[in-house]
Design an enzyme around this catalytic site. Structure first.
Site, short mmCIF file in Angstrom:
data_model
loop_
_atom_site.label_atom_id
_atom_site.label_comp_id
_atom_site.label_asym_id
_atom_site.label_seq_id
_atom_site.Cartn_x
_atom_site.Cartn_y
_atom_site.Cartn_z
N ARG A 41 0.84 -1.19 0.00
CA ARG A 41 0.00 0.00 0.00
C ARG A 41 0.88 1.25 0.00
O ARG A 41 1.87 1.34 0.73
CB ARG A 41 -0.90 0.00 1.23
CG ARG A 41 -1.66 1.29 1.42
CD ARG A 41 -2.39 1.30 2.75
NE ARG A 41 -3.77 0.92 2.59
CZ ARG A 41 -4.63 0.85 3.60
NH1 ARG A 41 -4.23 1.09 4.83
NH2 ARG A 41 -5.89 0.51 3.38
N TRP A 433 38.96 5.80 -35.32
CA TRP A 433 37.76 4.95 -35.45
C TRP A 433 37.84 3.78 -34.49
O TRP A 433 36.89 3.49 -33.74
CB TRP A 433 37.63 4.43 -36.89
CG TRP A 433 36.40 3.61 -37.09
CD1 TRP A 433 35.17 4.05 -37.51
CD2 TRP A 433 36.25 2.20 -36.86
NE1 TRP A 433 34.28 3.01 -37.55
CE2 TRP A 433 34.91 1.87 -37.15
CE3 TRP A 433 37.11 1.19 -36.42
CZ2 TRP A 433 34.42 0.56 -37.04
CZ3 TRP A 433 36.62 -0.11 -36.29
CH2 TRP A 433 35.30 -0.41 -36.60
N TYR A 437 35.48 2.92 -31.24
CA TYR A 437 34.75 1.65 -31.23
C TYR A 437 35.04 0.87 -29.95
O TYR A 437 34.13 0.30 -29.32
CB TYR A 437 35.15 0.83 -32.46
CG TYR A 437 34.33 -0.42 -32.64
CD1 TYR A 437 33.04 -0.35 -33.17
CD2 TYR A 437 34.83 -1.67 -32.29
CE1 TYR A 437 32.28 -1.50 -33.34
CE2 TYR A 437 34.08 -2.81 -32.46
CZ TYR A 437 32.81 -2.73 -32.99
OH TYR A 437 32.06 -3.87 -33.15
N ASP A 453 33.40 6.94 -39.67
CA ASP A 453 32.81 5.71 -40.19
C ASP A 453 32.02 5.97 -41.48
O ASP A 453 31.16 6.86 -41.52
CB ASP A 453 31.89 5.10 -39.12
CG ASP A 453 31.36 3.75 -39.52
OD1 ASP A 453 32.01 2.76 -39.19
OD2 ASP A 453 30.30 3.68 -40.17
#
Length: 508
Positions: A41, A433, A437, A453
């Site tokens: 409750r 890159w 990654y 990319d």
């Protein structure tokens, strides 16, 4: 972290699943803290106080609710409403940074003073770093008591406690009950832990905040699964692991109709089980907040259709940072399929044959799993020129392996994104890159973004890398999720031949 107490109470009244883990409710009249979805409750407003984390509630003297089980919460996203330093610290704590070290050592890894770190934690999390680590151990121990049949000694060691006595004392102080009393009172959820020749088969539920696009995750991981080490299909992901001084197998499946994944682990021992669970959470990005991410990225008209088409997008993570880094180097300038074949050759020649104690997992859970990925020490001394790699790329892998083995390169969250990318890109054979990654998948940096990319640029109509970076400023701090959306869109739009030759379309 400042919480709007009235807004929290309105969320508590609705029991909306979206708020689970965002805050915890302390009930003044009972001294108990609950999740927003607790079925009990709803207390009156004047009896409620709200905390940004379970650790903050426990620091204030509240006990975890035995009904809604705070240990079953999907958790608070580590970067939500926190400083960058606290975000990184939380990731390190989840990886066990305070299991065998102290707060000064953690602060040193982060490059800040201990007092400053403590002030940041109190401001953003509501508890000290040590309290966060202790709460993490306590809640995981309670989870094991409820969900497994491990012995009390195994539960203590699996949760990161240094001794059974400390475990017993902590449980009694927190729950006002003994561990055995908690287990007897708990309702069983799912299977237990069946013992087989000393190799426990453990089942754990890994909660997440829905939605979660399992199909996209499984498809991504399956396309890049290292032959002999891992496999993924529409309904299950499996991999061989090195853990607790031996080899093991983990298997993860979605649970239909429930916001959780079911993980089954066959390990050489139970010590360090808490770290295995955390690795799986990182692998499937279960700490993400999909609603917040979708709301932010969906505000950009270029991303809005992609967000709508892929509810519950996640950034696929990695079981091991070094393994992912090697996989990323193998994926440079080649197709996903070619990189996967190269990874298979590397493992077949330099990996360790998988050796399990006891029988394999039921339902042929060990199908196709024959190796564990080689250690940095093994690859540092390996001759990789016979794998079909360019000499420069082979040298990049052995150089990285040697530096990781010597402790010169730490593939963890101890540094910020920019510093991490700069350090990785300074290594031989690793460009920007590859660095981004690795930061995306291995280090769980939500704002990592490999702007050079080709597939990302193609998905936006062939924009330049410089223009893409300008566009992506509006996507912070979730550029990694934007990258996944764009990669997915490009893969769906491209012809099969184009998908195979895309340089960066989620290669690695």
């Amino acid at each position: 972290m400042r919480l709007d107490q009235d807004a929290c109470y309105r969320a508590l009244e609705t029991r909306d699943l979206r708020f689970d883990g965002r805050f915890f409710t302390g009930v003044l009249s009972t001294g108990i803290y609950c999740r927003p979805i607790c079925p009990a409750r709803t207390p009156k407003r004047e009896r409620c106080v709200f905390f940004p984390s379970a650790a903050a509630a426990q620091e204030a003297g509240y006990r975890p609710c035995l009904r809604c089980r705070p240990e079953a919460s999907p958790g608070t996203p580590a970067w939500l409403g926190t400083s960058a330093v606290v975000s990184r610290a939380l990731r390190l704590i989840a990886e066990g940074a305070l299991d065998d070290a102290d707060a000064p050592a953690l602060a040193a890894r982060l490059g800040v003073g201990e007092r400053h770190l403590r002030r940041l934690f109190l401001r953003h999390v509501g508890a000290s770093p040590l309290a966060v680590a202790q709460t993490r151990r306590l809640l995981f121990a309670k989870k094991l008591l409820d969900e497994t049949a491990l012995s009390m000694t195994e539960v203590a060691l699996s949760s990161g406690f240094s001794s059974v006595r400390r475990f017993n004392d902590a449980i009694r102080a927190t729950y006002a009950r003994t561990p055995r009393e908690l287990r007897q009172a708990a309702s069983r959820r799912g299977g237990g832990a069946a013992q087989a020749d000393g190799a426990p088969d453990i089942a754990l539920r890994l909660p997440f905040r829905p939605p979660l696009d399992w199909g996209a995750l499984a498809g991504f991981l399956g396309a890049r699964a290292i032959p002999g080490v891992e496999s993924a299909g529409p309904g299950v992901y499996r991999r061989a692991v090195r853990v607790a001084g031996g080899h093991g197998v983990v298997e993860v499946r979605p649970v239909p109709g429930e916001p959780c994944l079911l993980a089954r682990l066959r390990l050489p021992g139970t010590e360090g089980l808490i770290h295995c669970a955390e690795r799986l959470r990182r692998l499937f990005d279960l700490g993400a907040d999909p609603d917040a991410i979708a709301a932010h990225l969906g505000a950009d008209p270029r991303l809005a259709p992609l967000v709508a088409a892929a509810p519950g997008v996640r950034v696929p993570g990695a079981w091991d940072g070094f393994e992912l880094a090697v996989r990323a180097i193998l994926g440079q300038q080649v197709s996903v399929r070619a990189a996967t074949q190269l990874a298979g050759r590397l493992v077949a020649r330099h990996g360790e044959p998988l050796s399990l104690r006891g029988a394999p997992l039921p339902e042929d859970g060990g199908e196709g799993l024959r190796f564990v990925f080689p250690t940095p020490e093994a690859l540092a001394e390996a001759d990789l020129t016979d794998l079909g790699l360019p000499r420069a790329r082979a040298a990049a892998i052995t150089s990285l392996a040697a530096r990781v083995a010597r402790g010169e390169v730490a593939l963890d969250a101890s540094r910020g994104l920019e510093e991490t990318v700069r350090a990785l890109a300074g290594l031989p054979g690793i460009g920007e890159w590859t660095a981004h990654y690795i930061a995306m998948r291995a280090l769980r940096e939500p704002d990592a973004f490999p702007a050079t990319d080709l597939a990302l640029r193609r998905a936006l109509g062939g924009v330049s890398g410089a223009d893409l970076l300008v566009m992506a400023e509006a996507w912070r701090p979730w550029r990694a999720y934007a990258a996944v959306l764009l990669w997915t869109a490009d893969a769906q739009a491209a012809r099969p031949a184009q998908r195979e030759v895309s340089r960066g379309a989620m290669a690695g």
